[in-house]
Structure formats: structure tokens, C-alpha cells
Design a protein around this motif. Structure first.
Motif, PDB file in Angstrom:
ATOM      1  N   LEU A 381       0.756  -1.151  -0.017  1.00 33.71           N
ATOM      2  CA  LEU A 381      -0.085   0.041   0.018  1.00 33.71           C
ATOM      3  C   LEU A 381       0.909   1.349  -0.191  1.00 33.71           C
ATOM      4  O   LEU A 381       1.685   1.310   0.768  1.00 33.71           O
ATOM      5  CB  LEU A 381      -0.856  -0.208   1.374  1.00 33.71           C
ATOM      6  CG  LEU A 381      -1.712   1.272   1.487  1.00 33.71           C
ATOM      7  CD1 LEU A 381      -2.937   1.360   0.400  1.00 33.71           C
ATOM      8  CD2 LEU A 381      -2.382   1.034   2.818  1.00 33.71           C
ATOM      9  N   MET A 382       0.681   2.106  -0.916  1.00 36.90           N
ATOM     10  CA  MET A 382       1.187   3.389  -0.919  1.00 36.90           C
ATOM     11  C   MET A 382       0.743   4.358   0.193  1.00 36.90           C
ATOM     12  O   MET A 382      -0.568   4.707  -0.090  1.00 36.90           O
ATOM     13  CB  MET A 382       1.229   4.061  -2.372  1.00 36.90           C
ATOM     14  CG  MET A 382       2.155   5.252  -2.422  1.00 36.90           C
ATOM     15  SD  MET A 382       2.195   6.141  -3.967  1.00 36.90           S
ATOM     16  CE  MET A 382       0.411   6.658  -4.001  1.00 36.90           C
ATOM     17  N   VAL A 383       1.311   4.761   1.053  1.00 43.64           N
ATOM     18  CA  VAL A 383       0.806   5.328   2.028  1.00 43.64           C
ATOM     19  C   VAL A 383       1.046   6.956   2.212  1.00 43.64           C
ATOM     20  O   VAL A 383       0.457   7.938   2.808  1.00 43.64           O
ATOM     21  CB  VAL A 383       1.211   4.889   3.538  1.00 43.64           C
ATOM     22  CG1 VAL A 383       0.779   3.583   3.618  1.00 43.64           C
ATOM     23  CG2 VAL A 383       2.800   5.058   3.710  1.00 43.64           C
ATOM     24  N   LEU A 384       2.198   7.426   1.183  1.00 44.95           N
ATOM     25  CA  LEU A 384       2.410   8.596   1.071  1.00 44.95           C
ATOM     26  C   LEU A 384       2.943   8.934  -0.172  1.00 44.95           C
ATOM     27  O   LEU A 384       3.805   8.226  -0.507  1.00 44.95           O
ATOM     28  CB  LEU A 384       3.489   8.954   2.110  1.00 44.95           C
ATOM     29  CG  LEU A 384       4.037  10.468   2.443  1.00 44.95           C
ATOM     30  CD1 LEU A 384       2.771  11.551   2.755  1.00 44.95           C
ATOM     31  CD2 LEU A 384       5.093  10.861   3.325  1.00 44.95           C
ATOM     32  N   TYR A 385       2.575  10.218  -0.801  1.00 46.75           N
ATOM     33  CA  TYR A 385       3.102  10.462  -2.149  1.00 46.75           C
ATOM     34  C   TYR A 385       3.140  11.981  -1.950  1.00 46.75           C
ATOM     35  O   TYR A 385       2.244  12.730  -1.760  1.00 46.75           O
ATOM     36  CB  TYR A 385       2.589  10.193  -3.380  1.00 46.75           C
ATOM     37  CG  TYR A 385       2.950  10.677  -4.651  1.00 46.75           C
ATOM     38  CD1 TYR A 385       4.147  10.070  -5.268  1.00 46.75           C
ATOM     39  CD2 TYR A 385       2.570  11.744  -5.103  1.00 46.75           C
ATOM     40  CE1 TYR A 385       4.567  10.579  -6.257  1.00 46.75           C
ATOM     41  CE2 TYR A 385       2.898  12.403  -6.305  1.00 46.75           C
ATOM     42  CZ  TYR A 385       3.985  11.660  -6.909  1.00 46.75           C
ATOM     43  OH  TYR A 385       4.563  12.273  -8.113  1.00 46.75           O
ATOM     44  N   MET A 386       4.467  12.701  -2.453  1.00 50.70           N
ATOM     45  CA  MET A 386       4.653  14.016  -2.485  1.00 50.70           C
ATOM     46  C   MET A 386       5.327  14.607  -3.324  1.00 50.70           C
ATOM     47  O   MET A 386       6.481  13.782  -3.794  1.00 50.70           O
ATOM     48  CB  MET A 386       4.801  14.551  -0.918  1.00 50.70           C
ATOM     49  CG  MET A 386       6.196  14.134  -0.409  1.00 50.70           C
ATOM     50  SD  MET A 386       6.286  14.716   1.311  1.00 50.70           S
ATOM     51  CE  MET A 386       7.712  13.639   1.740  1.00 50.70           C
ATOM     52  N   GLU A 387       5.146  15.642  -3.890  1.00 53.86           N
ATOM     53  CA  GLU A 387       6.328  16.290  -4.916  1.00 53.86           C
ATOM     54  C   GLU A 387       6.550  17.658  -4.359  1.00 53.86           C
ATOM     55  O   GLU A 387       5.789  18.371  -3.871  1.00 53.86           O
ATOM     56  CB  GLU A 387       5.630  16.671  -6.202  1.00 53.86           C
ATOM     57  CG  GLU A 387       5.412  15.365  -6.920  1.00 53.86           C
ATOM     58  CD  GLU A 387       4.529  15.485  -8.149  1.00 53.86           C
ATOM     59  OE1 GLU A 387       4.271  16.697  -8.650  1.00 53.86           O
ATOM     60  OE2 GLU A 387       4.204  14.744  -8.928  1.00 53.86           O
ATOM     61  N   LYS A 388       7.780  17.823  -4.219  1.00 54.64           N
ATOM     62  CA  LYS A 388       8.265  19.390  -3.443  1.00 54.64           C
ATOM     63  C   LYS A 388       9.402  19.746  -4.206  1.00 54.64           C
ATOM     64  O   LYS A 388      10.353  19.052  -4.889  1.00 54.64           O
ATOM     65  CB  LYS A 388       8.737  18.859  -1.896  1.00 54.64           C
ATOM     66  CG  LYS A 388       9.872  17.776  -2.196  1.00 54.64           C
ATOM     67  CD  LYS A 388      10.130  17.336  -0.629  1.00 54.64           C
ATOM     68  CE  LYS A 388      11.010  16.047  -0.500  1.00 54.64           C
ATOM     69  NZ  LYS A 388      12.350  16.321  -0.975  1.00 54.64           N
ATOM     70  N   GLU A 389       9.461  21.020  -4.413  1.00 55.38           N
ATOM     71  CA  GLU A 389      10.289  21.843  -4.852  1.00 55.38           C
ATOM     72  C   GLU A 389      11.398  22.086  -3.820  1.00 55.38           C
ATOM     73  O   GLU A 389      11.419  22.767  -3.033  1.00 55.38           O
ATOM     74  CB  GLU A 389      10.026  23.003  -5.685  1.00 55.38           C
ATOM     75  CG  GLU A 389      10.928  23.819  -6.593  1.00 55.38           C
ATOM     76  CD  GLU A 389      10.441  25.090  -7.320  1.00 55.38           C
ATOM     77  OE1 GLU A 389       9.961  24.693  -8.460  1.00 55.38           O
ATOM     78  OE2 GLU A 389      10.433  26.096  -6.639  1.00 55.38           O
ATOM     79  N   THR A 390      12.812  21.701  -4.126  1.00 53.84           N
ATOM     80  CA  THR A 390      13.832  21.632  -3.207  1.00 53.84           C
ATOM     81  C   THR A 390      14.930  22.546  -3.566  1.00 53.84           C
ATOM     82  O   THR A 390      15.232  22.310  -4.965  1.00 53.84           O
ATOM     83  CB  THR A 390      14.231  20.308  -2.801  1.00 53.84           C
ATOM     84  OG1 THR A 390      13.308  19.449  -2.036  1.00 53.84           O
ATOM     85  CG2 THR A 390      15.310  20.480  -1.534  1.00 53.84           C
ATOM     86  N   THR A 391      15.376  23.517  -2.744  1.00 54.15           N
ATOM     87  CA  THR A 391      16.361  24.394  -3.323  1.00 54.15           C
ATOM     88  C   THR A 391      17.554  24.324  -2.163  1.00 54.15           C
ATOM     89  O   THR A 391      17.102  24.440  -1.005  1.00 54.15           O
ATOM     90  CB  THR A 391      16.008  25.814  -3.329  1.00 54.15           C
ATOM     91  OG1 THR A 391      14.947  25.862  -4.467  1.00 54.15           O
ATOM     92  CG2 THR A 391      17.302  26.347  -3.971  1.00 54.15           C
TER      93      THR A 391
END
Length: 501
Positions: A381-391
Motif C-alpha cells: 500500500l502506498m501511504v504517502l506521495y508528495m512532490e516538493k520543489e527543493t532548493t
């Protein structure tokens, strides 16, 4: 036949070298990499010159020397010197000088060598008397060499022309059958062969030095090309302009275009200027920001910017804070599943953007993070998905044969956030915890994975063989300067010469 082939190859090399490479009106504009070697480095490398000169003498193919002369009463006297070999070679001193816009001048003083072989002679007397005889000989010599090496462009790479070579003889003494005392035979043949022998030695030794100079230039080029290549990703290190010789340094300018399968890049707005580099250190490398960007793009296309975290590493990420809030958030995300039955994947969603600033190298990337759990007896089960812009701003250093990266001033902005424990996305505790975890532990963890990988890659290319002293990695707007002092690994050149010759 071998000697003729080598002579032909040298002549062919000189013909190619005489035709300079063609560069545009603004060669610095396509310069991605610059290598500057200063006078102290040249002096250090000159200490290895003895090995090259010794190899030149040992490997020279000395032809048989023949001659004939008419003598009163004795008739015609003919002689043959065969099986000429070099023994007991030693070099007293070697000096180097850089002549601006001219050449590298190398002076080798007092090269002592013993040449051994067989002397066969015969003569027909006035009364039809014919005598033929063979004796072993030794020739003791003391020689000075002056070699002027010009650096030019051939086939878009640095080539060395050492054809400007001179031998000066201080001593050339012939001994027959080990007899060191003068005799009529020794005096006779010393007069006959001295002049011819000097010409032969000069021709063969200088030809061999010229040949070795080109071989070593190719060796350095191949070494550099191998260093900047890993699997399908490589840098085009062809010359962007002619090599430069100044009184205090040598400098070569390379394009540095990144090549990867069907991907290649090109640029013509390099900010390089010779004034950007100093002369206080032994070796300098100047790298354009564009190269770093292109390498990041190639690494992205090659799917190298992916990371999987499991077990204890995953536990260390999520237990950065031992608080009730942290424990509650971890319980919500992992739903009671152990870290050993969970996996986190981190990957770059787009090409990272790299800019070089005085404070460090700034890396900006859109990153995807996915956490899946594998409860015993149940489907994953996928419990977390996120996309983040990191600098992230990163400073780099090199110490004790290891690359060290320091992440500074990280900034994170969530673009997509999906969590089974918070379907509405309204629970700030989860997002706040994740932001803290990524900043404090996540980014350093990714960087800590990159450090040994890059160190291992550089060591696989032989960097660990060099004793690098006080290296500095300096960032400026648009470029990076690596400056250092070093000690040359003696066995590297010796091993190469032994394999090549």
C-alpha cells in the motif's frame, strides 16, 4: 623495418602538427574546462624527465654503422659497428624553463652512458693482403641534451613536438676488447667512427624523445578523457583554442560539452578569462556552470537521480525527533507497519537546475517522494506521495582523499501532497513534521549517499594515487575553480613506459 615505421610515424605526426586546428574568432566563448599548470608543477614533473630520457636511450633502435677509408700502405679499411646497446645510463641534472609563446625548454646535463657492441673491420693491403677481424667494443660517453617542446593542437587535442632536440658531447671514448690503454687500432677507429657515431646517436635518441613526447601527450589526453567519462556519460575535452605557454604557467582550454547517447549540448557564452586564475598554486581547474547543469541533465536522463531507503536508514529519517507528536505522525503514516516492511523512494521528477554562486553551488529540483508499506499477509500500500520543489546550497571540499559536501540553506515547497492518514490534507502536524524531517535529516541523507559514490568514482579513475595538498573548491558566479598542490605518483609514469615500450 620497425625503425623505418617509427621514423615514418614521427614524420607523419609532424606533418599533422604543422597544420594548426581552426578555432572561431572568440575561442574562449566555448570554453567549458580550463587546466592551468604553473611553474612549480612543471618543475615537479621535470623530476620525472629522467625516466623518459632513460626510456628514450634504452628504446632507441641504433642502426649498424659502416664506413670505409683509404690508408697508405694498408689500402682500404672498412668497418662495421653492430649490435649497439646502451648500458649503465645515469643523469646528473635536469632543468626546465617556460618560454612565453614559444616552448618548454628542458636541459638535461651530463648524461653518462656506455654503448656496447661488436666492431668488425677488414682491409686489403697493397700486396693483396686481406685481413678481417671482430672485437667487442665499449664507448664511454658524456652528453648534454637540450629539448625544446612546443605544444600545439592536432586533431583537436594537445600534441607535443620535441623535434627541436640537440646533443652536445663532452666525452666519446672507444675501448676495444676491454683494453683501456691507447693502441694503434683504437686510435685508428676512434678517428674513423667518432663523427658518424655522434650523428647516429643524435638522430636516434632525438627521434625517440620526439616519439615519446607524443606518446605521453596522448597518454595524458586519454587519462583525462577516461577521468571525465562514466559509462554512457562523458565530456568532450577537445580543445577550444591553442595551448598557451607563459613564463609562469601552461594552460589548455577545452570545450567540455556533455555527451550522452543522443543527448549533447553546446554553448557559446562562457565567462572564462585568464585573469580569473592566479599563479600561486601548482594546478588549477576552471569549470563552467553550464557543464554542471549538463551533467545533471545527463544523470537525470540516465535515471541516476533515484534513491531507495529502507530499514535502519528509513527509521533514522522518521525518528529525528523523539516526541509524542513525532510518534503519533509515524504511527499514522506507517499504520503500525515496521520499517523493515516499508520502503521510501526518492527521485528527481525534472532536470535539476544548477547555478554557481559565491556562497556555493545552488541545486534546485522538483523531487518526488513515495512511501509504501508491505504489511504481512496483505497487499502493498502506498501511504504517502508528495512532490516538493527543493532548493539547496552546497559547499564542497576534498580532504583525506574523500569528497565532502556540506548542504546549507535548504528551502522546501510542497507541490503535491497525498497521505492515506490525512486524505483531506488539513492536518498540519503531518506536513510540518515531514518538512522538518526532510530539512534536518532527508537532505543530509541524500547528500551523504552522493559523497561516497562520487569519491568512489573519482578513485576508480586513479585520483587516490596522487598526494593532493591543500585543495580548495571555490565558487563564483557562473563557474567553479579547483586549485591544489600535488605530488606526482612516481610509479604511474614508470608503469606506463614499461607497458608502452
Amino acid at each position: 623495418m620497425l625503425q623505418a615505421g617509427r621514423t615514418f610515424s614521427i614524420l607523419l605526426m609532424l606533418l599533422h602538427a604543422s597544420a594548426a586546428c581552426e578555432f572561431g574568432p572568440f575561442p574562449y566563448s566555448v570554453t567549458g574546462i580550463v587546466c592551468r599548470m604553473t611553474k612549480p608543477a612543471a618543475l615537479l614533473l621535470n623530476q620525472e624527465t629522467a625516466q623518459v630520457i632513460q626510456a628514450a636511450f634504452r628504446n632507441a633502435r641504433f642502426p649498424n654503422i659502416t664506413g670505409e677509408r683509404s690508408m697508405r700502405l694498408l689500402g682500404k679499411v672498412a668497418y662495421w659497428l653492430t649490435n649497439i646497446q646502451v648500458n649503465d645510463l645515469s643523469i646528473e641534472q635536469s632543468e626546465v624553463e617556460l618560454k612565453e609563446n614559444d616552448a618548454i625548454h628542458i636541459t638535461i646535463k651530463n648524461v653518462t652512458a656506455v654503448f656496447k657492441g661488436t666492431l668488425t673491420y677488414g682491409y686489403a693491403g697493397a700486396w693483396f693482403l686481406k685481413l678481417f677481424h671482430s672485437v667487442d667494443f665499449e664507448i664511454e660517453s658524456s652528453i648534454d641534451l637540450q629539448i625544446n617542446i612546443k605544444l600545439m593542437c592536432q586533431k583537436d587535442q594537445v600534441t607535443a613536438d620535441a623535434s627541436d632536440c640537440y646533443l652536445s658531447f663532452h666525452k666519446l671514448t672507444l675501448h676495444l676488447q676491454g683494453d683501456k690503454q691507447p693502441g694503434w687500432l683504437k686510435q685508428l677507429f676512434t678517428d674513423f667512427i667518432s663523427f658518424t657515431l655522434k650523428l647516429v646517436l643524435k638522430s636516434e635518441v632525438c627521434n625517440e624523445i620526439n616519439f615519446l613526447a607524443q606518446v605521453l601527450a596522448n597518454f595524458v589526453h586519454d587519462l583525462a578523457a577516461n577521468f571525465v567519462q562514466n559509462e554512457d556519460i562523458r565530456l568532450d575535452i577537445s580543445l577550444a583554442s591553442d595551448p598557451v605557454i607563459k613564463a609562469n604557467y601552461l594552460e589548455s582550454h577545452h570545450k567540455g560539452f556533455v555527451l550522452y547517447k543522443n543527448y549533447s549540448d553546446i554553448f557559446n557564452d562562457s565567462v572564462f578569462s585568464p585573469s580569473l586564475l592566479t599563479e600561486s598554486r601548482m594546478l588549477y581547474f576552471w569549470l563552467s556552470e553550464h557543464i554542471l547543469n549538463s551533467l545533471a541533465s545527463a544523470a537525470f536522463l540516465d535515471k541516476r537521480l533515484e534513491l531507495t531507503i529502507t530499514g535502519e536508514k528509513l527509521q533514522a529519517l522518521f525518528e529525528v525527533e523523539d516526541t509524542k507528536v513525532q510518534q503519533k505522525v509515524v504511527q499514522m503514516i506507517f499504520q503500525g507497519t515496521s520499517y523493515n516492511d516499508s520502503v521510501a523512494k526518492v527521485w528527481s521528477l525534472t532536470h535539476p537546475q544548477i547555478s554557481v554562486q559565491p556562497e556555493g553551488t545552488v541545486v534546485k529540483s522538483l523531487v518526488g517522494v513515495e512511501i509504501s508499506i508491505f504489511p504481512p499477509g496483505k497487499e502493498s500500500l502506498m501511504v504517502l506521495y508528495m512532490e516538493k520543489e527543493t532548493t539547496v546550497t552546497i559547499r564542497a571540499a576534498y580532504a583525506e582523499k574523500n569528497l565532502i559536501l556540506y548542504p546549507l540553506d535548504s528551502r522546501i515547497e510542497f507541490k503535491v501532497f497525498k497521505c492515506t492518514a490525512d486524505p483531506s490534507g488539513n492536518d498540519p502536524s503531518i506536513r510540518n513534521f515531514l518538512q522538518t524531517m526532510i530539512s534536518v535529516v532527508g537532505i543530509p541523507e541524500v547528500v551523504s549517499r552522493i559523497e561516497p559514490a562520487l569519491t568512489s568514482l573519482m578513485n576508480s579513475k586513479g585520483l587516490h594515487l596522487f598526494e593532493i595538498r591543500n585543495p580548495e573548491i571555490i565558487t563564483r558566479k557562473g563557474y567553479v575553480i579547483v586549485q591544489l598542490d600535488f605530488s606526482f605518483p612516481n610509479h604511474l609514469l614508470l608503469d606506463f613506459l614499461e607497458k608502452r615500450l
